[in-house]
Design an enzyme around this catalytic site. Structure first.
Site, PDB file in Angstrom:
ATOM      1  N   SER A 150       0.845  -1.193   0.000  1.00 53.79           N
ATOM      2  CA  SER A 150       0.000   0.000   0.000  1.00 53.79           C
ATOM      3  C   SER A 150       0.886   1.252   0.000  1.00 53.79           C
ATOM      4  O   SER A 150       1.730   1.416  -0.876  1.00 53.79           O
ATOM      5  CB  SER A 150      -0.950  -0.043   1.207  1.00 53.79           C
ATOM      6  OG  SER A 150      -1.925   0.956   1.131  1.00 53.79           O
ATOM      7  N   ASP A 320      -8.857  -6.161  -4.955  1.00 49.75           N
ATOM      8  CA  ASP A 320      -8.442  -4.891  -4.351  1.00 49.75           C
ATOM      9  C   ASP A 320      -8.943  -3.755  -5.239  1.00 49.75           C
ATOM     10  O   ASP A 320      -8.390  -3.478  -6.289  1.00 49.75           O
ATOM     11  CB  ASP A 320      -6.920  -4.857  -4.234  1.00 49.75           C
ATOM     12  CG  ASP A 320      -6.401  -3.570  -3.583  1.00 49.75           C
ATOM     13  OD1 ASP A 320      -7.216  -2.682  -3.254  1.00 49.75           O
ATOM     14  OD2 ASP A 320      -5.168  -3.463  -3.415  1.00 49.75           O
ATOM     15  N   HIS A 353      -8.144  -5.048  -0.457  1.00 49.06           N
ATOM     16  CA  HIS A 353      -6.850  -4.406  -0.223  1.00 49.06           C
ATOM     17  C   HIS A 353      -6.102  -5.044   0.944  1.00 49.06           C
ATOM     18  O   HIS A 353      -4.870  -5.133   0.929  1.00 49.06           O
ATOM     19  CB  HIS A 353      -7.067  -2.913   0.029  1.00 49.06           C
ATOM     20  CG  HIS A 353      -5.804  -2.118   0.111  1.00 49.06           C
ATOM     21  ND1 HIS A 353      -4.898  -2.062  -0.926  1.00 49.06           N
ATOM     22  CD2 HIS A 353      -5.281  -1.352   1.117  1.00 49.06           C
ATOM     23  CE1 HIS A 353      -3.872  -1.292  -0.579  1.00 49.06           C
ATOM     24  NE2 HIS A 353      -4.078  -0.855   0.648  1.00 49.06           N
TER      25      HIS A 353
END
Length: 380
Positions: A150, A320, A353
């Site tokens: 991320s 995601d 995610h």
């Protein structure tokens, strides 16, 4: 197997750090944890970069809290994909965070009061520059790998572009070369929840002995919605009502918690508001917004990558939707345009995610194989 009980260290820096905003910060500290042993020629170091609400505590059990397991403990440790029997792994709490490094909660030496709202805005590039100083503290001239998921993946990318001669491999997981308008919008709604909380007091709530908990709760709830896939939420919660055993399954026709998903979001929001700092949330989400390495290159990511020398592993997850696989493919294309060595894995995982934090055997298998190849190039 875990790395066991770990104790962080604080590293102090007196030399001012120039920030992209034009501001500088001096006499700051960074909280750091390390795992494994640095080899004689200091060639086996791996830097792990954290995302929004994580910290330096990447693996193992915190010395001061036996219930606090590192946020990537399933990835890093003896015999794990990033094997601490082979690599010296460093976790750094970024500047501006609230887990021991200098940030808004810290005392500003020029005023004797917490920085609060006066703490300067920081960027991904600023964090990388600060991380370089940690490398120098340990005498590390080049990282064997810089890895993150991320927002951490953005830092790994930035390392490849900013310090091409100081990193051999960049591992970018569930990340993006820049936020979409939708992602910036989610961040803005979360920040607005904090800024509009009456307890925020313009960011100087410390003097009032309170926290803008209501704003933090809503911000976290918004975030959690984006971290999970629709299928994952359906499987976990569906439309199940929150009821004690044996209670009526009829609607209550009020605004208390009715559905299991509401209970989950409120629980996550309440927990987050107890341990996280609101000013830090504002800073880190803005750093996310500002990351856009192609911006200074005519919005051409390939040109932004032209100085990169490192090999890359890029990993995305099909469900995601926060940082969709398409965004990872943009990174891969830019690397290939520059004839760089890149491995790409797109994992069909249902967890959205958050999948980058979970122990999926296919995902971990890819990372393990990649780091085994890196290890083969280390001195015996």
């Amino acid at each position: 197997m875990s790395v066991g009980v770990v104790k962080p260290i604080s590293i102090s820096f007196s030399e001012p750090l120039s920030l992209r905003s034009g501001a500088t910060i001096a006499n700051y500290e960074l909280k750091v944890e390390t795992y494994g042993h640095l080899n004689a020629d200091k060639s086996n170091a791996v830097l792990i970069c954290h995302a929004l609400n994580a910290s330096h505590h990447v693996a193992g059990i915190a010395e001061d809290d036996p219930d606090n397991l590192g946020w990537w403990d399933n990835m890093i440790g003896p015999g794990k994909p990033v094997d601490t029997n082979r690599f010296f792994v460093i976790g750094i709490n970024n500047l501006g965070s609230c887990f021991g490094s200098t940030g808004p909660m810290s005392i500003n030496p020029s005023t004797g009061k917490p920085y609060g709202a006066s703490f300067p805005v920081v960027t991904v590039e600023d964090w990388v520059n600060a991380q370089v100083r940690v490398a120098e503290y340990f005498g590390i001239q080049k990282f064997s790998a810089v890895m993150g998921g991320s927002l951490g993946g953005m830092q790994a990318m930035a390392w490849g572009m900013m310090y091409p001669e100081r990193v051999d491999n960049c591992v970018v997981v569930a990340s993006t070369p820049k936020l979409s308008a939708q992602n910036i919008a989610f961040n803005e709604v979360a920040r607005s929840a904090i800024l509009s909380d009456p307890d925020f007091h313009g960011g100087d709530y410390y003097a009032h002995g309170i926290k803008p908990r209501r704003g933090l709760r809503v911000a976290r709830m918004i975030g959690h919605i984006t971290y999970l896939s629709d299928d994952d939420m359906a499987e976990k919660f569906g439309r199940e009502l929150r009821r004690p055993d044996g209670a009526s399954n009829d609607y209550n026709f009020n605004f208390d918690v009715e559905f299991e998903v509401e209970s989950y979001l409120r629980y996550q929001g309440d927990k987050f508001s107890e341990y996280f700092d609101a000013n830090t949330y504002l800073l880190i989400t803005r750093a996310l917004d500002y990351f856009d390495p192609a911006r200074d290159h005519g919005d051409d990511l390939s040109k932004a990558m032209k100085e990169v020398m490192a090999k890359f592993l890029v990993v995305s997850f099909t469900t995601d939707w926060r940082f969709a696989p398409q965004r990872s493919r943009e990174i891969v294309k830019a690397l290939l345009d520059n004839k760089l060595d890149v491995t790409y894995a797109e994992i069909d995982a249902p967890h959205g995610h958050d999948a980058f934090l979970l122990e999926d055997p296919r995902y971990h298998g890819v990372v393990r194989a990649y780091f085994e190849q890196i290890a083969k190039g280390l001195p015996a």
